[in-house]
Design a protein around this motif. Structure first.
Motif, short mmCIF file in Angstrom:
data_model
loop_
_atom_site.label_atom_id
_atom_site.label_comp_id
_atom_site.label_asym_id
_atom_site.label_seq_id
_atom_site.Cartn_x
_atom_site.Cartn_y
_atom_site.Cartn_z
N ARG A 544 51.58 47.30 42.10
CA ARG A 544 51.19 46.63 40.67
C ARG A 544 49.85 45.86 40.69
NH1 ARG A 544 57.40 43.81 40.96
NH2 ARG A 544 58.43 45.78 40.86
N LEU A 545 49.83 45.22 39.50
CA LEU A 545 48.75 44.22 39.22
C LEU A 545 49.11 43.02 39.86
CD1 LEU A 545 46.20 42.95 37.60
CD2 LEU A 545 47.87 42.58 35.49
N ALA A 546 50.23 42.55 39.58
CA ALA A 546 50.85 41.00 40.13
C ALA A 546 52.23 41.43 40.93
CB ALA A 546 51.02 40.21 39.04
N PHE A 547 52.18 40.61 41.93
CA PHE A 547 53.60 41.14 42.46
C PHE A 547 54.84 40.85 41.75
CE2 PHE A 547 51.05 39.70 46.32
CZ PHE A 547 51.35 40.81 46.93
N ASP A 548 54.83 40.06 40.69
CA ASP A 548 56.12 39.53 39.64
C ASP A 548 55.64 40.50 38.53
OD1 ASP A 548 53.63 38.19 38.86
OD2 ASP A 548 55.19 36.39 38.34
N GLN A 549 54.99 41.42 38.20
CA GLN A 549 54.97 42.11 37.19
C GLN A 549 55.02 43.60 37.06
OE1 GLN A 549 51.26 41.28 34.88
NE2 GLN A 549 51.36 38.95 35.44
N PRO A 550 56.56 44.21 37.39
CA PRO A 550 56.63 45.40 37.06
C PRO A 550 56.02 46.28 36.00
CG PRO A 550 58.52 44.34 36.76
CD PRO A 550 57.60 43.28 37.01
N GLY A 551 55.71 47.60 36.24
CA GLY A 551 55.24 48.14 35.12
C GLY A 551 53.79 48.02 34.95
N THR A 552 52.89 47.50 35.88
CA THR A 552 51.54 46.95 35.60
C THR A 552 50.84 47.90 36.88
OG1 THR A 552 51.80 45.32 37.16
CG2 THR A 552 51.89 45.05 34.71
N TRP A 553 49.48 47.99 36.57
CA TRP A 553 48.63 48.67 37.76
C TRP A 553 47.20 47.80 37.62
CZ3 TRP A 553 44.19 50.82 36.10
CH2 TRP A 553 44.04 51.10 34.75
N SER A 554 46.56 48.05 38.68
CA SER A 554 45.07 47.69 38.67
C SER A 554 44.55 48.50 39.93
CB SER A 554 45.02 46.20 39.08
OG SER A 554 45.59 45.83 40.39
N GLN A 555 43.04 48.32 39.80
CA GLN A 555 42.20 49.05 40.80
C GLN A 555 42.36 48.17 42.05
OE1 GLN A 555 38.11 50.23 40.08
NE2 GLN A 555 38.57 50.54 37.84
N LYS A 556 42.51 48.86 43.18
CA LYS A 556 42.61 47.96 44.40
C LYS A 556 41.44 48.14 45.17
CE LYS A 556 47.14 47.16 43.33
NZ LYS A 556 47.18 47.91 42.21
N TYR A 557 40.36 47.97 44.64
CA TYR A 557 38.87 47.92 45.27
C TYR A 557 38.59 47.28 46.37
CZ TYR A 557 38.11 43.87 42.37
OH TYR A 557 38.06 42.62 41.86
#
Length: 691
Positions: A544-557
């Motif tokens: 996820r983008l944030a631990f508490d935000q399902p349905g999200t994503w982000s680059q894990k650079y």
């Protein structure tokens, strides 16, 4: 194999010098820089051509303000334009090619029986900080004929005095020296503001208005002048430093002429109220000495630059392919143009990046973070010169927080943090971001050197930051990270990954210092957090983008430093799962930073592309970036922040953060060792932070 051999023969017959497999090069689309670097010395002495052809637009400073260079050539009496769009009634000599290398920009022209190679060379050699810090660009004209006839040729070159002032209307003072039979047989034009307000201005969209612009050419080849440029009301608006080269014949042998453009700022920046001189002045040199040395060393530096460019480009091709090497070459020039190297009271180098087109900050830690692969690759001296200012500041009585600072001020005044709450409050700071950044980079330096001697000098602040990350790093509170353009974010999964890697990096530093108990504690904690991260950040087929935000994503650079430092905190399965997800959210011109908007930040995209170490993964993310650079309508120096759905700049360009592109060579121990071992500066003890 036969077609490759035929391709090689055809190219060889055309005199094309190849440094990689010819058949591969032939298939690669040429690179069209958004803007072409001509003079790439520092944030003030930075001149670019914002067009495909050098004659299609006037040259400019990276801030888009006019910094005009001009040149015309006469071939058998017929005038042609070489640089700039004016005068428009003079036809342009047809441009036939453009090549950008780490230290040179090479234009080719042909017409009227003449071939001309015009080269702008800034000898930014990272193994020699005295040369790297010189604010000198050589401009070389090489003429040869393309028919059987002899040709009479003459040409002129001009540099507008606006290069030496911030705004129109500031009065300029020109002068001419040299050509008098002394040991320096050059005509030299000097232009600067009459007022000389040294270090009186700060900010982003600001140009220098102190120091002196120099244009120098051999007195036996060129006459010098500074004709006035007139305004519409008949007054002098500027002066143009002008060299007029005497006529010569182009026959069987090529004919070359060289001139030098230089800028002596005398004092480069202010470091806690102390005005510091550029590093090249550390032994007492002045502008005259600079020009004499530069003229005397031209041939040697030319050979060194050609060798450096060829060797580095070959290694970059090995690391990431031909397209990757070309983008690195363009980025290299921009990185150098975004830095200033000065000397402290001990004569040691201090390196300051400028946060161009962002907020104009100096010594920004989250600019140093993406810049760092460039400095780390080329040796300890550059890396230490980059790290000393923020580390010294953080260890001083002025910095009272348990986390690292964001910046040292607004360029060119490094007098203390200005971002967020500054030195006053913790408001709008980047606690996890900057603390983790400096721990990671200090550990990367130790990894290369094989010891923690440099880290030991800063052990109290590093220990304090590790304790802060132990408490706050895994699940960050609502705060900013380096992607501050996206706003505050709580429970940031990628920021958490950075904190975890930093804790592991601190454990490595402890081990290098011989503290096995503390090494085991922090390494164990990092491993525990990494396992917990993989569970709590999971969103099925990605993280996820944030631990508490399902349905999200982000680059894990940020995970790239787990590989660079060989910590092995996160399992290959985590990286594989994340990498397999990215093609699902890719846009035409690249991978967005996260699900919130379609913008991308180039250094992070390169780090993300390199996470698994698989070439196929790298190419999937990289290829659209190359397309973006060729397609963008934003004709400014290499925008690092852009829209992946339209290829337009999203607001930031000309920044040294493109140092992040050099991450791939750091993943090869052989390449990293090779290039870092070339460092000859061997910086020693730095002066204390000024009171």
């Amino acid at each position: 194999m036969k077609s490759s051999a035929k391709t090689f023969c055809r190219l060889a017959a055309l005199g094309v010098a190849l440094l990689a497999v010819p058949s591969l090069l032939a298939a690669v689309e040429p690179l069209r820089p958004p803007a072409v670097p001509l003079v790439a010395c520092d944030p003030y002495f930075s001149i670019w051509s914002p067009a495909d052809k050098l004659t299609d637009a006037d040259t400019m400073h990276w801030t888009r303000k006019p910094h005009r260079l001009d040149s015309q050539v006469r071939i058998d009496g017929q005038a042609f334009r070489l640089i700039g769009a004016n005068p428009s009634d003079v036809p342009a000599l047809p441009q036939t090619a453009l090549e950008v290398t780490p230290t040179r920009t090479i234009y080719s022209f042909a017409g009227a029986g003449i071939k001309l190679t015009l080269t702008f060379m800034t000898p930014a050699l990272p193994d020699d900080l005295m040369v790297l810090s010189r604010p000198v660009t050589y401009v070389t004209y090489e003429f040869s004929r393309t028919d059987a006839a002899d040709h009479q040729v003459t040409f002129q070159f001009g540099a507008n005095g606006e290069i030496a002032r911030n705004l129109p209307g500031q009065e300029l003072t020109p002068s001419i020296t040299g050509g008098d039979g002394s040991d320096f047989w050059y005509n030299v034009i000097r232009i600067g503001t009459t007022a000389q307000p040294v270090l009186r201005k700060k900010g982003d969209d600001v140009r220098i208005d102190w120091g002196w612009l120099y244009l120098a050419g051999r007195a036996d080849q060129a006459s010098a002048g500074y004709p006035p440029e007139m305004s519409t009301n008949g007054t002098v608006s500027s002066y143009v430093a002008r060299l007029d080269f005497a006529a010569f014949k182009v026959s069987d042998q090529p004919v070359s002429r060289m001139l030098m453009l230089a800028y002596d700022d005398e004092f480069s920046l202010q470091y806690f109220k102390q005005n510091l001189r550029p590093y090249w002045r550390r032994n007492g040199d002045d502008a005259t000495a600079l020009l004499k040395k530069s003229a005397a060393e031209y041939e040697a530096l030319k050979a060194r630059c050609e060798k450096f460019d060829a060797e580095l480009m070959a290694d970059l091709r090995q690391a990431g392919g031909e397209k990757y090497a070309r983008l690195c070459a363009l980025a290299y020039r921009q990185i150098v143009a975004g830095l200033k190297i000065v000397a402290d009271d001990h004569g040691q180098p201090l390196l300051f990046p400028k946060e161009n087109t962002s907020n104009g900050c100096i010594g920004t830690v989250d600019v140093i973070y993406p810049l760092s692969p460039f400095c780390l690759l080329f040796g300890s001296s550059l890396t230490k010169a980059m790290l000393v200012p923020p580390l010294d500041y953080a260890g001083s009585p002025r910095w009272k927080f348990p986390f690292a600072p964001h910046d040292l001020g607004t360029y060119p005044l490094a007098n203390g943090q200005v971002y967020g709450g500054g030195e006053r409050t913790a408001d709008n700071q980047m606690p996890v971001e900057e603390s983790a950044n400096l721990i990671i980079l200090t550990a990367a330096l130790a990894e290369r050197e094989g010891n923690a001697d440099f880290a030991s000098h800063y052990w109290p602040v590093l220990t304090k930051w590790a304790a802060y990350l132990k408490e706050k790093g895994f699940d960050p509170e609502r705060q900013l990270c380096t992607d501050d353009f996206a706003g505050h974010l709580a429970h940031n999964v990628n920021l958490s990954a950075k904190a975890i890697v930093a804790l592991g990096a601190f454990g490595k530093l402890c081990e290098l210092r011989g503290d096995q108990a503390q090494a085991a504690e922090f390494t164990g904690l990092a491993r525990q957090f990494a396992a917990r991260w993989a569970k709590e950040a999971s969103d099925g087929d990605h993280f996820r983008l944030a631990f508490d935000q399902p349905g999200t994503w982000s680059q894990k650079y940020n995970l790239i430093w787990d590989r660079v430092l060989r910590l092995n905190l996160f399992s290959p399965a985590v990286l594989r799962q994340e990498m397999d997800y990215y093609p699902k959210v890719m846009k035409q011109y690249g991978l967005p930073l996260d699900n919130r908007k379609a913008w991308a930040e180039l250094p992070w995209s390169f780090w993300t592309a390199s996470l698994t170490g698989e070439d196929a993964d790298f190419q999937k993310i990289f290829d659209p970036i190359y397309d973006y650079v060729n397609a963008t309508p934003s004709r400014v120096p290499f925008p690092d922040f852009y829209w992946t759905d339209s290829s337009r700049e999203a607001g930031m360009h000309a920044r040294p953060v493109l140092g992040g592109i050099f991450i791939k060579p750091l993943l090869s121990d052989a390449l990293w060792q090779k290039w870092s071992s070339h460092d000859t500066t061997k910086a020693a003890n730095w002066a204390p932070l000024p009171p």
